[in-house]
Design a protein around this motif. Structure first.
Motif, mmCIF file in Angstrom:
data_model
loop_
_atom_site.group_PDB
_atom_site.id
_atom_site.type_symbol
_atom_site.label_atom_id
_atom_site.label_comp_id
_atom_site.label_asym_id
_atom_site.label_seq_id
_atom_site.Cartn_x
_atom_site.Cartn_y
_atom_site.Cartn_z
ATOM 1 N N MET B 96 0.795 -1.212 0.233
ATOM 2 C CA MET B 96 -0.064 0.036 0.029
ATOM 3 C C MET B 96 1.073 1.215 0.113
ATOM 4 N N GLU B 97 2.182 1.368 0.630
ATOM 5 C CA GLU B 97 2.812 2.299 0.572
ATOM 6 C C GLU B 97 3.195 2.844 -0.880
ATOM 7 N N LEU B 99 0.803 3.334 -2.845
ATOM 8 C CA LEU B 99 -0.122 4.390 -3.226
ATOM 9 C C LEU B 99 0.305 5.846 -2.567
ATOM 10 N N ALA B 100 0.850 5.948 -1.528
ATOM 11 C CA ALA B 100 1.266 7.085 -0.936
ATOM 12 C C ALA B 100 2.733 7.636 -1.354
ATOM 13 N N GLY B 101 3.069 6.934 -2.481
ATOM 14 C CA GLY B 101 4.267 7.650 -3.037
ATOM 15 C C GLY B 101 5.394 7.028 -2.484
ATOM 16 N N GLU B 102 5.462 6.102 -1.534
ATOM 17 C CA GLU B 102 6.754 5.865 -0.900
ATOM 18 C C GLU B 102 7.394 4.486 -1.587
ATOM 19 N N GLN B 105 8.304 -0.824 2.135
ATOM 20 C CA GLN B 105 8.945 -0.375 3.389
ATOM 21 C C GLN B 105 9.404 -2.189 4.032
ATOM 22 N N HIS B 106 9.032 -2.982 3.347
ATOM 23 C CA HIS B 106 9.396 -4.442 3.848
ATOM 24 C C HIS B 106 9.930 -5.345 2.934
ATOM 25 N N TRP B 142 -6.135 0.750 5.186
ATOM 26 C CA TRP B 142 -5.240 1.261 6.115
ATOM 27 C C TRP B 142 -5.485 1.004 7.376
ATOM 28 N N ALA B 145 -4.740 -2.432 8.458
ATOM 29 C CA ALA B 145 -3.600 -2.626 8.594
ATOM 30 C C ALA B 145 -2.993 -2.016 9.914
ATOM 31 N N LEU B 146 -3.213 -0.731 10.171
ATOM 32 C CA LEU B 146 -2.826 -0.250 11.555
ATOM 33 C C LEU B 146 -3.253 -0.901 12.734
#
Lengths: 235, 235
Positions: B96-97, B99-102, B105-106, B142, B145-146
């Motif tokens: 999903m990250e 989608l936030a432009g990042e 992360q894993h 989201w 996930a959180l």
DNA sequence: CGACCGATTGAAGGTCGTCAAACTACGTGG
DNA sequence: CCACGTAGTTTGACGACCTTCAATCGGTCG
């Protein structure tokens, strides 16, 4: 400006447009026109240490932007004791779960006297329908929260207690632009790291004797970050 | 249907509309017209145990919906060893990250042979602009996930090792509708719980001797959930 | 001054990590 | 077919670390 006072944003939309920390917050890149869609009042709340912003299970209708101060998000375990899963500071968003239609998932308790803006969910939804920019910001927020949750797990809940304390102190020292930083109570530190109060106390006292940490009266401290980084690398 | 084959969703939009698990996924409540906006192909990928879906730091252009199988999200610590921060199964969204432009992360590594749909970010963005329903779904994802990240922290990284193992086993047994469930390797279990392989091994062996856990050949097991719940309540 | 709360310290015991070895399952090659 | 190597699991021994229980200390507030 009195403590505990709840001050409405009387001037409505204009208040947000001229917000001093707008570059940090959800509304960062909204246009002038967008603010016409803010019909409900956006209140500014001030709370002091120990106050509760919201509780687990409450169904809220607002999300909160932190203007200043520090907030802990706490989760309670079946057996009763608690675990701090995140800290929120300037620019962070508290209670995002209400945007997804869920009740609050944590207790939000003030660590340092707090100033927040209460943003009704309806406002976010109306703005969101009007401009895709807000959705982008929201996704970034959510992703940020998720990234922090993961980092919290892998940094603060892994390895020997000394390393965890070191990593926490480094983190706290980076939170603040000042040369001193907020040092939580030992019990809170324990709840962040998954260790007992006594262990945290022993380790901080030890670090103090070793000169890596200096503690002042009003819950503030200074640390030798470089030296702590060595300890932090331990398993 | 061969292993390792990458199959394009030749029929484009219609594929998603008639997806067997559509009620579980991101596109759950899109309308017929919405699918006209899906221009890029949505491929179905199949990976087997040990394969890597993506790596930390890669900048992806897609998000993945899990159709079947099991995926672990891994984070590496400075000192080198790893921590599993989440498990993804049917209906979950990986990456999903992006989608936030990042960047990712894993590391996303397959635990059980996996089938995913690769959804280009562009598709999500175009659909999102067209319909607010998708944004709602995304926020729910989201938030989910959180919530899982927080629960992972407070349930699986708190308390004595026996209780953690018990909680993990209960969790795993609830994942599957079958009477048996997937039992990860000891090393992976250790990486989920923040304890060593040996400790996990000792405890599972112990539980087996006590009759609370039965292990079969193909990484599957059955557990006495009620009895484990007692252990799970320990501090 | 006395009560109280949080931090600190001590002693004892248990849990868990470390190092090392034995055992199992599985696939390869002789 | 069996020998062998590899990878993962199990078990043992030992020691370090952490928790538990308890006492002390320091400061604040009534």
């Amino acid at each position: 400006m009195k403590e505990k006072a709840i001050q409405a944003a009387w001037e409505g939309p204009s208040q947000c447009q001229h917000c001093g920390i707008r570059h940090l917050v959800l509304f960062a890149d909204l246009h002038h026109d967008d603010f016409r869609l803010v019909h409900e009042p956006i209140d500014e709340l001030k709370l002091q240490m120990g106050d509760t912003l919201f509780r687990t299970g409450e169904t809220g209708t607002s999300v909160y932007t932190v203007r200043s101060g520090l907030l802990k998000l706490v989760q309670y375990l079946p057996n009763g004791d608690q675990r701090i899963v995140r800290l929120l500071r300037q620019g962070d968003l508290a209670g995002m779960e209400t945007l997804a239609g869920e009740p609050y998932q944590h207790h939000a308790i003030v660590l340092q006297s707090l100033s927040v803006c209460r943003i009704p969910v309806a406002v976010v939804e109306r703005l969101g329908n009007a401009t895709p920019r807000l959705h982008r910001r929201l996704m970034e927020r959510w992703q940020q929260a998720l990234g922090r949750a993961d980092a919290w797990l892998s940094e603060l809940s892994t390895g020997p207690a000394r390393a965890r304390v070191a990593r926490l102190l480094i983190r706290l020292s980076h939170c603040c632009e000042s040369d001193t930083f907020y040092l939580p109570g030992r019990e809170d530190m324990g709840a962040m790291l998954g260790v007992t109060t006594e262990t945290v106390s022993r380790i901080t006292a030890e670090l103090r004797r070793e000169g890596l940490l200096r503690v002042f009266d009003n819950n503030r401290a200074a640390a030798d970050v470089a030296a702590l980084a060595v300890l932090a690398a331990d398993t």
